[in-house]
Design a protein around this motif. Structure first.
Motif, short mmCIF file in Angstrom:
data_model
loop_
_atom_site.label_atom_id
_atom_site.label_comp_id
_atom_site.label_asym_id
_atom_site.label_seq_id
_atom_site.Cartn_x
_atom_site.Cartn_y
_atom_site.Cartn_z
N VAL A 1 51.97 -21.49 67.96
CA VAL A 1 51.90 -22.92 68.87
C VAL A 1 52.45 -22.51 70.42
CG1 VAL A 1 53.15 -24.91 69.30
CG2 VAL A 1 52.11 -24.52 67.08
N HIS B 1 45.73 -30.65 74.84
CA HIS B 1 45.02 -30.96 73.60
C HIS B 1 43.84 -29.85 73.41
CE1 HIS B 1 42.09 -32.20 76.81
NE2 HIS B 1 41.12 -31.91 75.88
N PHE C 1 44.70 -26.88 70.47
CA PHE C 1 44.59 -27.64 69.27
C PHE C 1 43.16 -27.74 68.99
CE2 PHE C 1 48.88 -28.29 70.26
CZ PHE C 1 49.68 -27.48 69.32
N TYR D 1 41.97 -30.34 65.96
CA TYR D 1 42.65 -31.58 65.61
C TYR D 1 41.79 -32.72 66.27
CZ TYR D 1 46.61 -34.82 65.56
OH TYR D 1 47.39 -35.86 65.26
N LEU E 1 50.73 -35.48 65.86
CA LEU E 1 50.84 -34.16 66.02
C LEU E 1 52.18 -33.72 66.27
CD1 LEU E 1 49.50 -31.12 66.03
CD2 LEU E 1 49.09 -31.57 68.61
N LEU F 1 48.84 -27.43 60.80
CA LEU F 1 49.24 -26.97 62.07
C LEU F 1 48.41 -25.78 62.63
CD1 LEU F 1 52.97 -28.00 62.64
CD2 LEU F 1 51.07 -29.07 63.63
N TYR G 1 44.89 -26.46 62.65
CA TYR G 1 44.29 -27.08 64.00
C TYR G 1 44.04 -26.17 65.13
CZ TYR G 1 46.27 -31.53 61.80
OH TYR G 1 46.71 -32.47 61.02
N LEU G 2 45.03 -24.89 64.88
CA LEU G 2 44.71 -23.98 66.02
C LEU G 2 43.57 -23.16 65.80
CD1 LEU G 2 48.63 -22.82 65.96
CD2 LEU G 2 47.38 -23.91 67.86
#
Length: 221
Positions: A66, A144, A147, A150, A157, A192, A195-196
């Motif tokens: 992240v 945004h 990700f 996502y 989030l 998470l 999402y990446l």
């Protein structure tokens, strides 16, 4: 701690050195969870230590991923590695950057580069960039994109990231985590990561020992 619990602490199955060096206050939550059973409380204590260690790998992975994803997006947007010098950061975020700069300078005895500051900044700093405070200036135009898989709301989030941050902090401060829904925590980390990048998520999962340790959880009556 009650006298009843104190008696259990020193009873069979819980060595005296545990009470002496780990303190009654630290042991009490385990005794409560075990309903005063000293043997079960000791098993729960050591299992909590094992599951905390097992979570280190996925938590470290999501924090680094992240952090680097957000940093890269902001570097591209502002055209500079030290994007915090140009981004509209809130006062607390500016202070955290300065604290990171000073901490590195004191430790390394030289001025930090951008990568040094990025590595020094806490997970809380990065999670805050997804908060309401930065919705219009950072999330909508830029973050945004960090990700790409996502499709939900920024607020959801941010809540997931903050929950993972709090788990990370509890483990980092050697606090008990046995009472949490650790299966849900584990699943949240991988959402998470997905999402990446799903490939990232799969690569981290291969080396993950959390499911194995969860299966050994002591059974509390």
């Amino acid at each position: 701690m009650s006298e009843e619990l104190r008696g259990d602490v020193s009873g069979p199955g819980l060595p005296g050195w545990i009470r002496k060096f780990f303190s009654d206050a630290r042991l009490e939550p385990y005794l409560r969870a075990a309903k005063g059973d000293a043997v079960l409380a000791e098993r729960l204590y050591w299992w909590d230590d094992q599951i905390s260690q097992a979570f280190h790998h996925p938590l470290k992975s999501v924090e680094l991923a992240v952090r680097n994803a957000l940093h890269e997006r902001l570097r591209l947007r502002y055209g500079r590695a030290d994007w915090w010098a140009a981004a509209p950061l809130r006062e607390n975020s500016v202070r955290l950057v300065e604290d990171a700069r000073q901490s590195y300078r004191l430790r390394a005895r030289r001025a930090p580069g951008a990568d040094d500051i990025v590595a020094q900044l806490s997970f809380g700093f990065w999670v805050a960039l997804i908060s309401t405070s930065y919705d219009r200036h950072l999330w909508v135009p830029t973050l945004h994109r960090a990700f790409p898989h996502y499709r939900g709301r920024r607020g959801d989030l941010h809540q997931s990231l903050n929950t993972v941050r709090l788990l990370r902090n509890r483990i980092g401060h050697h606090e008990p985590i046995h009472y949490r829904d650790l299966v849900a925590d584990h699943a949240r980390i991988y959402r998470l990561l997905d999402y990446l990048d799903p490939e990232l998520s799969a690569g981290v999962r291969v080396r993950d020992e959390v499911p194995m340790v969860l299966a050994r959880r002591p059974v509390l009556s």
